[in-house]
Scaffold this active site. Structure first.
Site, PDB file in Angstrom:
ATOM      1  N   ASP A  74       0.845  -1.192   0.000  1.00 51.53           N
ATOM      2  CA  ASP A  74       0.000   0.000   0.000  1.00 51.53           C
ATOM      3  C   ASP A  74       0.882   1.244   0.000  1.00 51.53           C
ATOM      4  O   ASP A  74       2.024   1.232   0.470  1.00 51.53           O
ATOM      5  CB  ASP A  74      -0.968   0.001   1.187  1.00 51.53           C
ATOM      6  N   ASP A 105       9.066   3.884  -1.321  1.00 48.38           N
ATOM      7  CA  ASP A 105       8.370   3.398  -0.125  1.00 48.38           C
ATOM      8  C   ASP A 105       7.088   2.675  -0.509  1.00 48.38           C
ATOM      9  O   ASP A 105       6.037   3.277  -0.599  1.00 48.38           O
ATOM     10  CB  ASP A 105       8.066   4.586   0.793  1.00 48.38           C
ATOM     11  N   GLU A 144      -0.061  -0.708   5.919  1.00 41.91           N
ATOM     12  CA  GLU A 144       1.026  -0.140   6.715  1.00 41.91           C
ATOM     13  C   GLU A 144       0.939   1.373   6.774  1.00 41.91           C
ATOM     14  O   GLU A 144       1.248   1.974   7.796  1.00 41.91           O
ATOM     15  CB  GLU A 144       2.375  -0.556   6.130  1.00 41.91           C
ATOM     16  N   GLU A 173      12.121  -1.329   3.957  1.00 39.69           N
ATOM     17  CA  GLU A 173      11.817   0.100   4.060  1.00 39.69           C
ATOM     18  C   GLU A 173      13.020   0.924   3.585  1.00 39.69           C
ATOM     19  O   GLU A 173      14.171   0.489   3.699  1.00 39.69           O
ATOM     20  CB  GLU A 173      11.488   0.475   5.508  1.00 39.69           C
TER      21      GLU A 173
END
Length: 389
Positions: A74, A105, A144, A173
């Protein structure tokens, strides 16, 4: 020939998976992993008042050692799409840069992990180790960037109930500050928010002796709570920090003393504290500042953001060595920044965060150099080779 990180990243970027929508992103990953021999599971979790979230768990191999790659597909909203030089969900490449919401990201990081794994398996008979031992898994959520209640935390519980046991985990990440290989996140501070409430007595400003103004009192308490440090930091963490973010009285009038004042705050805390001991410390300091005169209390807000750290050692050394081989850099082992889903994973196994460079994440024209995708893929491949050696 296996898919490249760029090809996988472009396929993911073309899925407009603005949280909580999936928009086909998990399907892209599931198809690639199934073709490589992974057993895959799509699991949907629900919570009253929140959107249902689809999640993906995929595993290949048997037994230990078990290395898990974790992440989220997401993304945050793109903002004003006309401000983008390339479509936010087009996955365009120009000048050696891949553009798109999630490029950094963290669809780019997931793409590199998948590409590295597929390439590694193709060179090793389709298994983590030619002896048949060892496991590789992917734990991917679509929850997230928002409330993070129907994603990683529940997927981990589901996996544990199935008997899954993880030995180590890498979350892709965007950990790096300036260049690939400069930073590994080995932990994160905890986060606890609250509201300081001071009660007074409403009255007319012309008759202050008939009222009790909470504004000077809340100013006194804010100063008291800010003046004394919570701690001096620890070996892996900077000092804990209490930050007030708003002061409100809800009073539009200029001739009325308000009955109450409220101040919101957040604390980022290190491994000197748990949420319970931190709350107790702040309450103790508040009581001392109030004395017998000020009537005040704190409403603590729910938090699932505990502090965690993976101590430097074998696993961080392994990842650092893989980074050094490709980039020549010795990464900083860092615990700065905000919270991430690694806080949930840390309850199950040692976890580090290592991905792309985070300079453009959540921005208009989010982008990453294609060369960084290649470097990160090579680093992940090096991690796999060392891990299953």
């Amino acid at each position: 020939m296996t898919a490249t990180a760029l090809e996988i990243a472009q396929a993911l970027l073309r899925c407009p998976s603005v949280t909580p929508a999936d928009a086909g992103a998990l399907g892209v990953l599931e198809a690639l992993l199934q073709d490589a021999g992974f057993a895959t599971h799509r699991v949907t979790f629900s919570e009253p008042g929140t959107a249902d979230i689809d999640n993906l768990y995929a595993r290949i191999g048997d037994g230990a050692p078990h290395l898990c790659f974790a992440g989220h597909t997401d993304v945050v909203p793109p903002g004003e799409e006309t401000a983008w030089s390339h479509g936010a969900f087009a996955g365009d490449v120009e000048g050696g840069l891949l553009y798109g919401r999630g490029a950094v990201d963290m669809k780019g990081g997931i793409a590199c992990a998948v590409a590295a794994t597929l390439d590694y398996l193709a060179a090793n008979g389709g298994q983590p180790q030619q002896s048949g031992k060892g496991s590789i898994s992917f734990l991917i959520t679509g929850d997230e960037e928002d409330v993070a209640v129907n994603g990683t935390v529940k997927l981990l519980q589901w996996a544990a109930e199935r008997g899954e046991r993880f030995d180590h985990c890498i979350v892709g990440e965007p950990s790096n500050v300036e260049a690939i290989g400069d930073t590994i996140k080995i932990g994160r501070r905890g986060s606890q928010s609250g509201v300081l409430i001071v009660d007074g007595r409403q009255g007319h400003v012309a008759y202050p002796h008939r009222a009790s103004n909470p504004i000077p009192d809340i100013a006194t308490l804010i100063t008291a709570l800010n003046d004394e440090p919570l701690d001096q930091g620890s070996a892996q963490f900077q000092p804990s920090n209490l930050e007030f973010t708003s002061v409100d009285v809800g009073n539009p009038a200029t001739n009325v003393i308000p009955a109450q004042a409220r101040a919101k705050f957040n604390i980022r805390f290190n491994d000197h504290h748990t949420q319970e001991t931190l709350r107790a410390l702040v309450e103790q300091r508040l009581a001392a500042a109030c004395g017998n005169r000020i009537r005040a209390r704190i409403e603590w807000l729910p938090s699932n953001a505990d502090v965690f750290v993976t101590k430097p050692g074998g696993f961080t050394d392994l990842v650092s060595a893989a980074i050094a081989d490709i980039t020549g850099r010795s990464p900083d082992l860092n615990t700065g920044g905000g919270t991430s889903d690694a806080r949930f994973i840390a309850k199950y196994c040692p976890v580090v965060e290592f991905g792309l460079v985070g300079q453009t994440m959540h921005q208009i024209d989010e982008r990453t150099p294609v060369s960084d995708l290649d470097k990160l893929t090579a680093i992940y491949r090096g991690v796999l080779e060392r891990y299953f050696r």
